[in-house]
Design a protein around this motif. Structure first.
Motif, short mmCIF file in Angstrom:
data_model
loop_
_atom_site.label_atom_id
_atom_site.label_comp_id
_atom_site.label_asym_id
_atom_site.label_seq_id
_atom_site.Cartn_x
_atom_site.Cartn_y
_atom_site.Cartn_z
N HIS A 36 105.58 10.00 61.04
CA HIS A 36 106.34 11.19 61.48
C HIS A 36 107.84 10.94 61.39
CE1 HIS A 36 102.48 12.58 62.77
NE2 HIS A 36 102.44 11.85 63.86
N TYR A 39 110.86 15.91 59.66
CA TYR A 39 110.46 16.99 60.55
C TYR A 39 110.75 18.35 59.95
CZ TYR A 39 111.10 12.93 63.57
OH TYR A 39 111.05 11.68 64.10
N ASP A 42 110.90 24.81 63.31
CA ASP A 42 110.83 26.28 63.32
C ASP A 42 111.53 26.74 64.59
OD1 ASP A 42 110.25 28.94 63.23
OD2 ASP A 42 108.09 28.69 62.91
N LYS A 45 109.83 29.86 66.53
CA LYS A 45 108.66 29.54 67.36
C LYS A 45 108.94 28.39 68.32
CE LYS A 45 105.15 30.75 63.93
NZ LYS A 45 104.03 30.20 63.15
N GLU A 47 108.99 25.19 67.56
CA GLU A 47 107.99 24.16 67.27
C GLU A 47 108.54 23.19 66.23
OE1 GLU A 47 104.52 26.20 65.89
OE2 GLU A 47 103.86 26.71 67.91
N GLU A 49 107.14 20.26 63.37
CA GLU A 49 105.98 19.83 62.62
C GLU A 49 106.38 18.67 61.72
OE1 GLU A 49 103.74 21.95 59.00
OE2 GLU A 49 103.66 23.09 60.86
N HIS A 54 101.90 17.40 58.49
CA HIS A 54 101.85 18.76 59.06
C HIS A 54 101.20 18.82 60.44
CE1 HIS A 54 103.49 20.36 55.40
NE2 HIS A 54 102.58 19.68 54.72
N GLU A 55 101.32 17.73 61.19
CA GLU A 55 100.83 17.72 62.57
C GLU A 55 101.92 18.29 63.47
OE1 GLU A 55 99.51 14.47 65.97
OE2 GLU A 55 99.51 13.90 63.86
N LYS A 56 101.52 19.09 64.45
CA LYS A 56 102.49 19.62 65.41
C LYS A 56 102.94 18.50 66.32
CE LYS A 56 101.26 24.44 65.48
NZ LYS A 56 100.94 25.59 66.29
N ASN A 58 105.56 17.06 69.58
CA ASN A 58 106.25 17.43 70.81
C ASN A 58 107.76 17.41 70.52
OD1 ASN A 58 107.42 17.56 73.32
ND2 ASN A 58 106.04 16.08 74.26
#
Length: 107
Positions: A36, A39, A42, A45, A47, A49, A54-56, A58
């Motif tokens: 990760h 990044y 968004d 939203k 958010e 990712e 493409h994992e959401k 924190n």
């Protein structure tokens, strides 16, 4: 209900613990397959990712990672400038060939 086996041994009324071999209290989450490092943010939203898997993520964790990287950058930058200053103040060094002290050319 006391049962005496011998004069010196007395069996106490204790129930054995249940067998917990099949019941797990903790389970391991599978290890990260992605670091990760990039990044996708968004802002509509609110958010974040991972750009690779493409994992959401924190957003606070991402902010912590960015702050840690920035702090590390500033520490390395300060150490680099301290080393340059220390080397700039030197005027002599030991020769690798003869072992005598020789002047450092500043050009």
């Amino acid at each position: 209900m006391k049962v005496t086996i011998d004069d010196n041994v007395t069996v106490l009324p204790v129930t054995p613990r249940p067998n917990l071999v099949d019941e797990r209290v903790f389970t391991m989450v599978p290890g990260m397959t992605c670091w990760h490092r990039r990044y996708l943010v968004d802002d509509k939203k609110a958010e974040v990712e991972c750009a690779d898997c493409h994992e959401k993520l924190n957003p606070m964790w991402v902010l912590q990672q960015l702050a840690f990287a920035e702090n590390r950058y500033h520490e390395l930058h300060a150490r680099y400038h301290d080393e340059l200053k220390r080397l700039g103040e030197r005027s002599r060094t030991k020769c690798e060939h003869c072992g005598q002290m020789t002047r450092i050319s500043k050009s």
